[in-house]
Scaffold this active site. Sequence first.
Site, PDB file in Angstrom:
ATOM      1  N   SER A  95       0.962  -1.295  -0.082  1.00 22.53           N
ATOM      2  CA  SER A  95       0.070   0.059   0.306  1.00 22.53           C
ATOM      3  C   SER A  95       0.687   1.118  -0.219  1.00 22.53           C
ATOM      4  O   SER A  95       1.798   1.569  -1.427  1.00 22.53           O
ATOM      5  CB  SER A  95      -0.318   0.001   1.283  1.00 22.53           C
ATOM      6  OG  SER A  95      -2.285   0.707   1.095  1.00 22.53           O
ATOM      7  N   ASP A 224      -9.470  -5.171  -4.589  1.00 20.38           N
ATOM      8  CA  ASP A 224      -8.795  -4.505  -3.743  1.00 20.38           C
ATOM      9  C   ASP A 224     -10.415  -3.211  -3.416  1.00 20.38           C
ATOM     10  O   ASP A 224      -9.657  -2.864  -4.779  1.00 20.38           O
ATOM     11  CB  ASP A 224      -7.601  -3.822  -3.923  1.00 20.38           C
ATOM     12  CG  ASP A 224      -7.287  -2.906  -2.970  1.00 20.38           C
ATOM     13  OD1 ASP A 224      -7.841  -1.795  -2.672  1.00 20.38           O
ATOM     14  OD2 ASP A 224      -6.130  -3.574  -3.176  1.00 20.38           O
ATOM     15  N   HIS A 253      -7.120  -5.880  -0.462  1.00 14.92           N
ATOM     16  CA  HIS A 253      -6.000  -5.158  -0.167  1.00 14.92           C
ATOM     17  C   HIS A 253      -5.407  -5.344   0.703  1.00 14.92           C
ATOM     18  O   HIS A 253      -4.482  -5.486   0.759  1.00 14.92           O
ATOM     19  CB  HIS A 253      -6.331  -3.890   0.863  1.00 14.92           C
ATOM     20  CG  HIS A 253      -5.785  -2.517   0.605  1.00 14.92           C
ATOM     21  ND1 HIS A 253      -5.222  -2.068  -0.523  1.00 14.92           N
ATOM     22  CD2 HIS A 253      -4.873  -2.119   2.020  1.00 14.92           C
ATOM     23  CE1 HIS A 253      -4.254  -1.496  -0.067  1.00 14.92           C
ATOM     24  NE2 HIS A 253      -4.008  -1.265   0.767  1.00 14.92           N
TER      25      HIS A 253
END
Length: 273
Positions: A95, A224, A253
């Site tokens: 991320s 995601d 995610h």
Amino acid sequence: MSTIKLKDGVEIFYKDWGTGQPIVFHHGWPLSSEDWDAQLFFFLERGYRVIAHDRRGHGRSTQTPYGHDMDTYASDVYELVKALDLKDAIHVGHSTGGGEVIRYANKFGKGLISKAVLISAVPPVMVKSEANPDGVDISVFDDIRNNTANHRSQFYFDLTVPFYGYNREGAKVSSGIQHNWWRQGMMGSIKAHYDCIKVFSETDFTEDLKNVDIPVLIMHGDDDQIVPYANSAVKAAKLVKNGTLITYPGFPHGMPTTEHETINKDLLEWIKK
């Protein structure tokens, strides 16, 4: 506890286990090095030296109100790498951490980084603009800012649901995973977390992606709900010179945690190539 003091006085907490080729793990917002537990254990058991740090303002690192921008985050990583004398290192980011990895690789990593891995990562750029018309509208990030500033505790717990895909039919919900995410988030500084929203949503990594020559692995789930697949992984894979894209149907995610067996296996296979 292991910490290093940076040039601006901030102390960065880190874990450094094992010997062998180093793998450095970069966590996402608003978490800490603990988010890499499944990877640290897996790769340590297979003979790698594993390192993970808490980004400034996150986890056990100094809760400084300053320096919450991607260039500073990448510079902090460089100071850690030099202090630990890491060579031929593989850097893995999830991320926001994926953005940190590619910025570090471009600005500081030449001669120090051998491979980069971006997992569910934010590059090239998340926010919608004239140059990025299919990006995420700024109102989404404004809402995250509002909730972080005013309802952080409840918001962080609620966010675990889309983060891990627990709102999908048939999802196996783990309250332990949810509480561990919440615990990590609440350990960090509200100021750092608030400022980091702008960092992960508005930083443009296009030139970083174009400029790196090292092999780059991009791993992303097509379900995601936090960092949309088409606006991130697909575009990033087209920008890097030496990239590999692995798409995971239905993965969320937070797949390094919920799908760690698959992610670790594929990551190890790619590293060994």
